[in-house]
Design an enzyme around this catalytic site. Structure first.
Site, PDB file in Angstrom:
ATOM      1  N   SER A  22     -43.851 -22.019   3.323  1.00  0.00           N
ATOM      2  CA  SER A  22     -43.517 -20.611   3.120  1.00  0.00           C
ATOM      3  C   SER A  22     -43.333 -19.879   4.444  1.00  0.00           C
ATOM      4  CB  SER A  22     -44.606 -19.913   2.301  1.00  0.00           C
ATOM      5  OG  SER A  22     -45.838 -19.927   3.004  1.00  0.00           O
ATOM      6  N   ASN A 109     -56.443 -18.596   0.317  1.00  0.00           N
ATOM      7  CA  ASN A 109     -56.188 -17.845  -0.914  1.00  0.00           C
ATOM      8  C   ASN A 109     -56.478 -16.364  -0.745  1.00  0.00           C
ATOM      9  OD1 ASN A 109     -55.662 -20.363  -1.887  1.00  0.00           O
ATOM     10  ND2 ASN A 109     -57.285 -20.390  -3.433  1.00  0.00           N
ATOM     11  N   THR A 154     -21.388  15.214 -21.056  1.00  0.00           N
ATOM     12  CA  THR A 154     -22.093  14.294 -21.935  1.00  0.00           C
ATOM     13  C   THR A 154     -21.038  13.338 -22.463  1.00  0.00           C
ATOM     14  OG1 THR A 154     -21.803  15.663 -23.924  1.00  0.00           O
ATOM     15  CG2 THR A 154     -23.808  16.028 -22.616  1.00  0.00           C
ATOM     16  N   HIS A 155     -21.402  12.063 -22.593  1.00  0.00           N
ATOM     17  CA  HIS A 155     -20.452  11.036 -23.019  1.00  0.00           C
ATOM     18  C   HIS A 155     -19.231  10.993 -22.097  1.00  0.00           C
ATOM     19  CE1 HIS A 155     -22.761  10.761 -26.762  1.00  0.00           C
ATOM     20  NE2 HIS A 155     -22.738  12.084 -26.781  1.00  0.00           N
ATOM     21  N   SER A 276      -8.269  -1.582   2.868  1.00  0.00           N
ATOM     22  CA  SER A 276      -7.790  -2.769   2.166  1.00  0.00           C
ATOM     23  C   SER A 276      -7.051  -3.671   3.142  1.00  0.00           C
ATOM     24  CB  SER A 276      -6.852  -2.357   1.024  1.00  0.00           C
ATOM     25  OG  SER A 276      -6.122  -3.466   0.543  1.00  0.00           O
ATOM     26  N   LYS A 282      -5.348   2.543   1.225  1.00  0.00           N
ATOM     27  CA  LYS A 282      -6.632   2.557   0.525  1.00  0.00           C
ATOM     28  C   LYS A 282      -7.776   3.072   1.385  1.00  0.00           C
ATOM     29  CE  LYS A 282      -7.515   1.340  -2.977  1.00  0.00           C
ATOM     30  NZ  LYS A 282      -7.890  -0.028  -3.407  1.00  0.00           N
ATOM     31  N   ASN A 284     -11.726   2.857   0.370  1.00  0.00           N
ATOM     32  CA  ASN A 284     -12.595   2.377  -0.699  1.00  0.00           C
ATOM     33  C   ASN A 284     -14.055   2.787  -0.498  1.00  0.00           C
ATOM     34  OD1 ASN A 284     -10.383   0.976  -1.816  1.00  0.00           O
ATOM     35  ND2 ASN A 284     -10.779  -0.795  -0.504  1.00  0.00           N
ATOM     36  N   GLU A 289     -20.507   1.272  -3.752  1.00  0.00           N
ATOM     37  CA  GLU A 289     -20.443   0.135  -4.671  1.00  0.00           C
ATOM     38  C   GLU A 289     -21.536  -0.881  -4.355  1.00  0.00           C
ATOM     39  OE1 GLU A 289     -15.612   0.345  -5.488  1.00  0.00           O
ATOM     40  OE2 GLU A 289     -16.426  -1.098  -4.051  1.00  0.00           O
ATOM     41  N   GLN A 321     -46.952 -18.600  -4.443  1.00  0.00           N
ATOM     42  CA  GLN A 321     -46.200 -18.550  -3.188  1.00  0.00           C
ATOM     43  C   GLN A 321     -44.856 -17.866  -3.391  1.00  0.00           C
ATOM     44  OE1 GLN A 321     -46.332 -21.952  -0.338  1.00  0.00           O
ATOM     45  NE2 GLN A 321     -44.119 -22.061  -0.685  1.00  0.00           N
ATOM     46  N   LYS A 324     -43.665 -13.422  -2.694  1.00  0.00           N
ATOM     47  CA  LYS A 324     -43.345 -12.593  -1.523  1.00  0.00           C
ATOM     48  C   LYS A 324     -41.859 -12.397  -1.267  1.00  0.00           C
ATOM     49  CE  LYS A 324     -46.310 -15.129   0.725  1.00  0.00           C
ATOM     50  NZ  LYS A 324     -47.153 -15.515  -0.428  1.00  0.00           N
TER      51      LYS A 324
END
Length: 470
Positions: A22, A109, A154-155, A276, A282, A284, A289, A321, A324
């Site tokens: 680890s 431990n 709404t919606h 782009s 473009k 973006n 995102e 283990q 983490k």
């Protein structure tokens, strides 16, 4: 050979060493591991379990190792299983028998869970501060734009007009709940497991309160079995990060929509946009995102540990283990997302005219026209039906409610009078919604004061946490 190799006649092969290691994940906890070891050595000396001279050699040796790891000169060995073994092996090589006495009365431990708790406390407090700073950014923008009107949805359909400030403060309240969840996970981590040893405690006369005080924990984990097997605080942290990521994803989605040609509400700065490779025109919203996309990973880390924990018997199992990597990733991710969103929001351009222009489309005054009739004694359901007919008339004519004549209104109900035209004024509609929590001027002013108090409390808590960590 490993430090635990006495019972074995053969070493693990290269594959199993790599599979079981680890160190690549947990070596970031080196400061916490060294702090825990120094506290343990100090306590052992004070209890007469090891000599004062041995404790001094241990602490000096650990300080040297910490400096080397920080500078990047420490000789990490790929065959070391974890950060604990790596540091202890080097300590013994450097100071001899005194280093071998450090592990008296403890196990990996309780050592690893102590490191994890200390590390999460530090990282959670950093994320809480990033949360607070982003809330400040939103609050500042809300103040600056508190009289800008936008359509509420709404919606994803135009519903009622609201102030942009009211919309932004909704996210401040989401962040305030995230802050509380993060603080809860901090408090859950704030418990000292050192002294639980492997699972049953130890016969050495350890002073667990002493290591608790030295390490800045607020409490002692009272059951040794629970102390080494508990990962609830990790789950709490993962849950807090997941909900926060979800909230940021919702805001990122709105920024993405608002920056489209169809909305045109905002323009993200060049710093938080990309182009782009084929379309020169473009711009973006890639970073919004990415914030939205990283939510999936954060939620996945939560689900992963929940599944890992679901059937583990007491006490420690190697499965633990796997606790983490996910939580480290989630804390890193949510910190970066909060930082990114703060920069994105503070640097974007708001097109107030486009927002307000859309607030005059979609018949957003319809509810207020219905309320006009209700205030004259009509039942709301009847008023709702009548205004629905007026909206249908507008749709058939291709016009807005403001384009209808008084005669059009009276054709639907004799209760309509000349002053109904006042109910169609969008700024008046927004200003009038002063029920507590509403978007009206008075309600918004009250909300700003409450938000100010909440953020002040957060600042005081962060300052207190900083003092406790230092």
């Amino acid at each position: 050979m490993a430090l635990w190799s006495g019972r074995f006649t053969a070493s693990a092969n290269e594959f199993t060493q790599r599979f079981g290691a680890s160190l690549p994940v947990d070596k970031r906890m080196y400061k916490q591991d060294i702090a825990g070891s120094k506290a343990h050595a100090t306590m052992l000396s004070e209890q007469g379990i090891i000599s004062h001279d041995d404790a001094e050699k241990i602490c000096t040796g650990l300080d040297d190792i910490e400096r080397e790891i920080t500078k990047g000169t420490f000789p990490f060995d790929i065959n070391d299983e974890d950060i604990h073994m790596s540091i202890e092996k080097q300590l013994i090589a450097r100071i001899g028998e005194a280093g071998a006495r450090l592990h008296t009365g403890r196990s990996r431990n309780d050592q690893v869970i102590c490191d994890t708790r200390l590390y999460l406390k530090s990282r959670i407090s950093n994320v809480m501060r990033a949360n607070y700073q982003f809330s400040r950014v939103l609050e500042k923008l809300a103040h600056e734009k508190q009289h800008v009107i936008i359509p509420g949805y709404t919606h994803m359909q135009h519903a009622q007009p609201v102030y942009l400030a009211h919309h932004l403060l909704a996210y401040v309240w989401m962040l305030s709940r995230d802050f509380k969840r993060l603080h809860h996970s901090y408090e859950a981590a704030d418990c000292n497991p050192l002294g639980a040893a492997a699972l049953a405690g130890t016969t050495y006369p350890l002073d667990r309160q002493r290591t608790t005080d030295l390490l800045g924990f607020s409490a002692v984990c009272e059951n040794s079995l629970d102390a080494v097997s508990d990962r609830d605080f990790v789950l709490d942290t993962l849950y807090a990060c997941s909900v926060s990521a979800m909230h940021l994803s919702r805001l990122a989605e709105e920024l993405i929509m608002w920056s489209t040609q169809e909305f045109g509400f905002i323009e993200l700065s060049d710093t938080f946009s990309t182009g782009s490779s084929i379309m020169p025109q473009k711009k973006n919203p890639d970073f919004a995102e990415l914030v939205r996309g990283k939510t999936g990973r954060t939620v996945g880390n939560l689900v992963s540990l929940l599944v890992t924990m679901k059937a583990l018997p007491l006490a420690y199992n190697k499965d633990l283990q796997e606790d983490k990597q996910g939580v480290f990733d989630s804390l890193d991710t949510i910190y970066d997302c909060l930082t990114c969103m703060a920069g994105m929001i503070s640097s974007m351009t708001i097109h107030e005219d486009a927002m307000e222009r859309q607030a005059y489309t979609g018949h957003l005054a319809a509810t207020d026209v219905a309320d006009y009739l209700v205030k004259k004694g009509m039942a709301f359901r009847d008023a709702h039906r009548i205004v629905g007919h007026l909206v249908l008339l507008c749709e058939q004519r291709g016009c807005a409610l403001t384009d209808l004549s008084l005669a059009d209104f009276k054709a639907q109900s004799s209760l309509f009078e000349e002053n109904v035209m006042h109910e169609l004024d969008i700024p008046s509609i927004v200003r009038a919604r002063n029920s507590r929590g509403g978007t009206g001027d008075k309600a918004l002013a009250y909300q700003f004061n409450v938000v100010k108090d909440v953020l002040h409390q957060q600042e005081e808590l962060l300052n207190a946490l900083t003092r406790s960590v230092s």
